[in-house]
Design a protein around this motif. Structure first.
Motif, PDB file in Angstrom:
ATOM      1  N   CYS A 172       6.824  -0.933   4.066  1.00 36.82           N
ATOM      2  CA  CYS A 172       8.024  -1.295   3.317  1.00 36.82           C
ATOM      3  C   CYS A 172       8.531  -2.628   3.844  1.00 36.82           C
ATOM      4  O   CYS A 172       8.277  -2.988   5.000  1.00 36.82           O
ATOM      5  CB  CYS A 172       9.091  -0.212   3.415  1.00 36.82           C
ATOM      6  SG  CYS A 172       9.792   0.025   5.063  1.00 36.82           S
ATOM      7  N   ARG A 173       9.251  -3.365   3.003  1.00 40.55           N
ATOM      8  CA  ARG A 173       9.745  -4.682   3.372  1.00 40.55           C
ATOM      9  C   ARG A 173      10.958  -4.544   4.297  1.00 40.55           C
ATOM     10  O   ARG A 173      11.935  -3.865   3.967  1.00 40.55           O
ATOM     11  CB  ARG A 173      10.131  -5.481   2.135  1.00 40.55           C
ATOM     12  CG  ARG A 173       8.952  -5.837   1.257  1.00 40.55           C
ATOM     13  CD  ARG A 173       8.188  -7.034   1.818  1.00 40.55           C
ATOM     14  NE  ARG A 173       8.873  -8.285   1.527  1.00 40.55           N
ATOM     15  CZ  ARG A 173       9.208  -9.196   2.437  1.00 40.55           C
ATOM     16  NH1 ARG A 173       8.913  -8.992   3.704  1.00 40.55           N
ATOM     17  NH2 ARG A 173       9.813 -10.308   2.099  1.00 40.55           N
TER      18      ARG A 173
ATOM     19  N   TYR B 269       6.879  -6.773   7.074  1.00 37.07           N
ATOM     20  CA  TYR B 269       6.579  -5.413   6.658  1.00 37.07           C
ATOM     21  C   TYR B 269       6.597  -4.475   7.870  1.00 37.07           C
ATOM     22  O   TYR B 269       6.212  -4.856   8.972  1.00 37.07           O
ATOM     23  CB  TYR B 269       5.198  -5.322   5.999  1.00 37.07           C
ATOM     24  CG  TYR B 269       5.121  -5.965   4.636  1.00 37.07           C
ATOM     25  CD1 TYR B 269       5.433  -5.238   3.489  1.00 37.07           C
ATOM     26  CD2 TYR B 269       4.746  -7.297   4.504  1.00 37.07           C
ATOM     27  CE1 TYR B 269       5.355  -5.824   2.235  1.00 37.07           C
ATOM     28  CE2 TYR B 269       4.676  -7.905   3.254  1.00 37.07           C
ATOM     29  CZ  TYR B 269       4.986  -7.155   2.124  1.00 37.07           C
ATOM     30  OH  TYR B 269       4.916  -7.747   0.889  1.00 37.07           O
TER      31      TYR B 269
ATOM     32  N   ILE C  75      14.910  -4.606   3.310  1.00 39.25           N
ATOM     33  CA  ILE C  75      15.082  -5.576   2.220  1.00 39.25           C
ATOM     34  C   ILE C  75      15.084  -4.767   0.926  1.00 39.25           C
ATOM     35  O   ILE C  75      14.036  -4.445   0.353  1.00 39.25           O
ATOM     36  CB  ILE C  75      13.951  -6.621   2.228  1.00 39.25           C
ATOM     37  CG1 ILE C  75      13.915  -7.345   3.585  1.00 39.25           C
ATOM     38  CG2 ILE C  75      14.132  -7.623   1.091  1.00 39.25           C
ATOM     39  CD1 ILE C  75      12.778  -8.325   3.728  1.00 39.25           C
TER      40      ILE C  75
ATOM     41  N   HIS D 163      15.991  -5.048  -2.304  1.00 39.88           N
ATOM     42  CA  HIS D 163      15.568  -5.424  -3.649  1.00 39.88           C
ATOM     43  C   HIS D 163      14.043  -5.434  -3.795  1.00 39.88           C
ATOM     44  O   HIS D 163      13.529  -5.598  -4.904  1.00 39.88           O
ATOM     45  CB  HIS D 163      16.135  -6.799  -4.034  1.00 39.88           C
ATOM     46  CG  HIS D 163      15.596  -7.934  -3.205  1.00 39.88           C
ATOM     47  ND1 HIS D 163      16.135  -8.275  -1.975  1.00 39.88           N
ATOM     48  CD2 HIS D 163      14.562  -8.792  -3.426  1.00 39.88           C
ATOM     49  CE1 HIS D 163      15.463  -9.298  -1.482  1.00 39.88           C
ATOM     50  NE2 HIS D 163      14.509  -9.630  -2.336  1.00 39.88           N
ATOM     51  N   GLU D 164      13.313  -5.219  -2.677  1.00 43.10           N
ATOM     52  CA  GLU D 164      11.856  -5.170  -2.753  1.00 43.10           C
ATOM     53  C   GLU D 164      11.302  -3.778  -2.455  1.00 43.10           C
ATOM     54  O   GLU D 164      10.147  -3.617  -2.090  1.00 43.10           O
ATOM     55  CB  GLU D 164      11.246  -6.191  -1.791  1.00 43.10           C
ATOM     56  CG  GLU D 164      11.599  -7.635  -2.133  1.00 43.10           C
ATOM     57  CD  GLU D 164      10.802  -8.627  -1.307  1.00 43.10           C
ATOM     58  OE1 GLU D 164       9.653  -8.300  -0.935  1.00 43.10           O
ATOM     59  OE2 GLU D 164      11.332  -9.708  -1.038  1.00 43.10           O
ATOM     60  N   GLN D 165      12.157  -2.762  -2.600  1.00 42.45           N
ATOM     61  CA  GLN D 165      11.700  -1.383  -2.394  1.00 42.45           C
ATOM     62  C   GLN D 165      11.365  -0.755  -3.735  1.00 42.45           C
ATOM     63  O   GLN D 165      12.139  -0.865  -4.692  1.00 42.45           O
ATOM     64  CB  GLN D 165      12.777  -0.550  -1.683  1.00 42.45           C
ATOM     65  CG  GLN D 165      13.189  -1.101  -0.340  1.00 42.45           C
ATOM     66  CD  GLN D 165      12.037  -1.211   0.637  1.00 42.45           C
ATOM     67  OE1 GLN D 165      11.200  -0.327   0.723  1.00 42.45           O
ATOM     68  NE2 GLN D 165      11.995  -2.317   1.367  1.00 42.45           N
ATOM     69  N   GLU D 166      10.208  -0.091  -3.806  1.00 43.18           N
ATOM     70  CA  GLU D 166       9.833   0.578  -5.047  1.00 43.18           C
ATOM     71  C   GLU D 166      10.601   1.873  -5.192  1.00 43.18           C
ATOM     72  O   GLU D 166      10.976   2.519  -4.213  1.00 43.18           O
ATOM     73  CB  GLU D 166       8.334   0.865  -5.070  1.00 43.18           C
ATOM     74  CG  GLU D 166       7.890   1.866  -4.012  1.00 43.18           C
ATOM     75  CD  GLU D 166       6.412   2.155  -4.076  1.00 43.18           C
ATOM     76  OE1 GLU D 166       6.031   3.284  -3.755  1.00 43.18           O
ATOM     77  OE2 GLU D 166       5.647   1.243  -4.452  1.00 43.18           O
TER      78      GLU D 166
END
Length: 594
Positions: free
Chosen positions: A560-561, A569, A585, A587-590
């Protein structure tokens, strides 16, 4: 020049160290400054230069006096810690200590109402709670009898508890094994090195931590024992029960299993579990033609294990709801330990497209299943509890609430106030029933508070109640309405996102002491909770959940970011699964389904 007072103090510390580290009192010359680990406070260190090695051996020649001085030292440290909670020394056996050493308070001698083998008893003034302190070098038979007597007199009220002080953490972990629980029935343990470390943080003038209890020296080391099983292990667990939570078509399941190999798992760590039972090993067995035909599967079986957080852990000799009655003094609770758990629960959702969880629907009692664990970085919960925090909030969405219940279990053992916020899709998913024809109610941990056959049980809510969380500190949000009467107070539930309910609660109940929060669930939910806590000054930890193949950091499928990881990562299975929310971070999590 060393003063007589300093000489007397040095003598006491030397006797303690000689007893703990097994000095050979038949050959006093073997005890030297180079072989005795130093726990004495800094104010005495400068005076040590006036002591010759031969003087040390003379001081430590009497093993019985060394033992009595060691007992006095331990009790003096415990007394200072318990004073922070308003507890005091109420009874002591003066024949087993060295009176007047280490500033230990005087107290009444033992009377017939106390087990005559206890060295000391502590309790709050005017209170009914008592801690009876014993030492591991007392006679094992006498210790076992004393624990039984205390249990019988206490009658499951958890007001009287026996505490055994061991010479080392390694010795304590060996004694805590579930297989040895009858030797110290429903008792607690405390290790000398942990006691020193805890005391040194607050009382450095009385004690320093022991940096290395097992360094090489001419002194004999403690007897070797099997190391605590907290390293990653591959093992087979026996399924004890498989319960459908909700109606018969509900996708939610609770799996209870026996796995002594997980005794060292701590809250927020996880396991990797196979989804199908292990095939029988060898041998010839009858196999009907019908069974042979149905043994073929149209769809391929899964080969990778699935990650699960621990939902509950159970200790032999301790009822599932013992935390509703246990009230340990908070400042000493982090170094008190029960017998290690050997039975666990996981809670999961059968996903429509999830081959693994669909296969797990077929798991039944007494099946054996392959597992790996404990996995993930252990969260240093004791350090958090020792801080002056007012309360802890746990916020879970869907099955994300499950591993937070085990966290609450550890927090409540240490008497930390907890508020729990549960986000669920439908209230019907909280409710389930136990029936005699399907389950043994005596073995089901929630049956104690739901004795009537068929009475509804509410997952999460009743689990939290069993950990000692009060009902008015449990909050529920839901998407679909339903009957929520008698589950939580009217002011504690609402239809809508759990983040809205959490924000509303903080507005209605402002806090004056530091609050720490933990959350687990879908990434958008956790991000919303992060925004709320960031604005009100609450430190938030997030329990990340990702698809993973290995669980040990090799496959890199669970990254994960983060701001703290290499190249931006972090591996959830290796560096996590717990992260400070500020490191993520967002806004970059799925947004993977739970």
């Amino acid at each position: 020049m060393i003063s007589p007072t300093q000489t007397a103090e040095l003598d006491c510390y030397l006797r303690v160290m000689a007893h703990v580290f097994g000095g050979d009192t038949t050959h006093p010359e073997s005890i030297t400054w180079d072989t005795v680990p130093d726990i004495m406070p800094a104010r005495l260190r400068d005076a040590c230069g006036d002591f010759a090695d031969g003087d040390i051996g003379d001081v430590c020649a009497d093993s019985d006096r060394n033992r009595r001085t060691y007992y006095s030292f331990c009790l003096a440290l415990i007394e200072q810690i318990l004073k922070q909670d308003g507890w005091r020394l109420s009874r002591i056996d003066n024949t087993r200590i060295e009176p007047g050493t280490f500033g230990l308070s005087s107290a009444k001698g033992m009377d017939r109402s106390q087990p005559d083998t206890a060295v000391a008893v502590f309790g709050p003034p005017g209170g009914r709670q008592r801690l009876f302190f014993f030492f591991s070098d007392q006679d094992p038979t006498i210790l076992a009898d004393a624990a039984i007597k205390i249990n019988e007199n206490d009658n499951d009220r958890f007001e009287d508890l026996a505490v055994m002080i061991t010479l080392s953490t390694r010795d304590m972990q060996a004694r805590r094994e579930a297989s040895r629980s009858t030797a110290w029935k429903r008792g607690l343990f405390m290790a000398f090195d942990q006691l020193c470390e805890r005391s040194a943080e607050t009382y450095p003038d009385l004690c320093l931590p022991i940096e290395n209890m097992f360094r090489d020296s001419v002194l004999s080391k403690p007897a070797p024992v099997e190391p605590a099983r907290d390293k990653i292990a591959s093992f087979r667990a026996r399924i004890l029960d498989h319960i459908v939570v909700g109606d018969k078509d509900s996708p939610y399941r609770k799996l209870r299993f026996e796995a002594p190999e997980l005794a060292g798992i701590v809250p927020l760590q996880f396991i990797m579990s196979a989804t199908r039972p292990r095939a029988s090993a060898g041998g010839v067995r009858e196999f009907s033609w019908q069974a042979f035909k149905t043994s073929f599967r149209d769809a391929p079986a899964t080969y990778l294990k699935r990650p699960f957080g621990i939902h509950r852990a159970f200790h032999k000799g301790f009822p599932a709801d013992y935390l509703t009655r246990l009230r340990l003094p908070r400042h000493v609770a982090t170094i008190l330990h029960p017998v290690r758990p050997d039975t666990f629960e996981v809670f999961f959702k059968v996903l429509p497209t999830g081959k693994g969880t669909r296969e797990m629907q077929d798991l039944k009692k007494d099946m054996m299943i392959d597992m790996i664990g404990p996995l993930g970085q252990p969260f240093k919960l004791a350090k958090l509890i020792d801080q002056d925090i007012g309360e802890v909030h746990v916020i879970g969405g869907g099955v994300g609430m499950a591993p937070l219940v085990y966290l609450v279990q550890a927090l409540r053992f240490c008497s930390v106030p907890v508020k729990a916020f549960i986000g669920i899709e439908s209230l019907d998913h909280l409710r389930y029933r136990l029936r005699h024809e399907q389950h043994d109610l005596e073995d089901e941990p929630l049956a104690r508070i739901h004795a009537a056959e068929g009475k509804d049980i509410h997952i999460y809510v009743d689990d939290l109640l069993q950990t000692g969380v009060e009902r008015n500190n449990i909050y529920v949000s839901y998407d679909k309405t339903g009957d929520i009467r008698d589950i939580v107070p009217p002011a504690n539930h609402m239809q809508g996102p759990i983040s809205d309910l959490y924000r509303r609660s903080l507005t209605r109940h402002p806090f004056d002491k530091p609050v720490v929060a933990f959350t687990c669930g879908p990434p958008p939910m956790m991000q919303a909770i992060h925004e709320i806590t960031r604005h009100v000054g609450i430190r938030l930890y997030v329990l990340m959940e990702k698809r993973m193949a290995c669980g040990i950091g090799v496959c890199l499928s669970c990254v994960c970011r983060t701001t703290s990881g290499r190249s931006g990562y972090s591996r959830v299975c290796k560096e996590g699964p717990v992260f400070d929310a500020n490191e993520i971070i967002w806004h970059e999590q799925e947004n993977s389904p739970l």
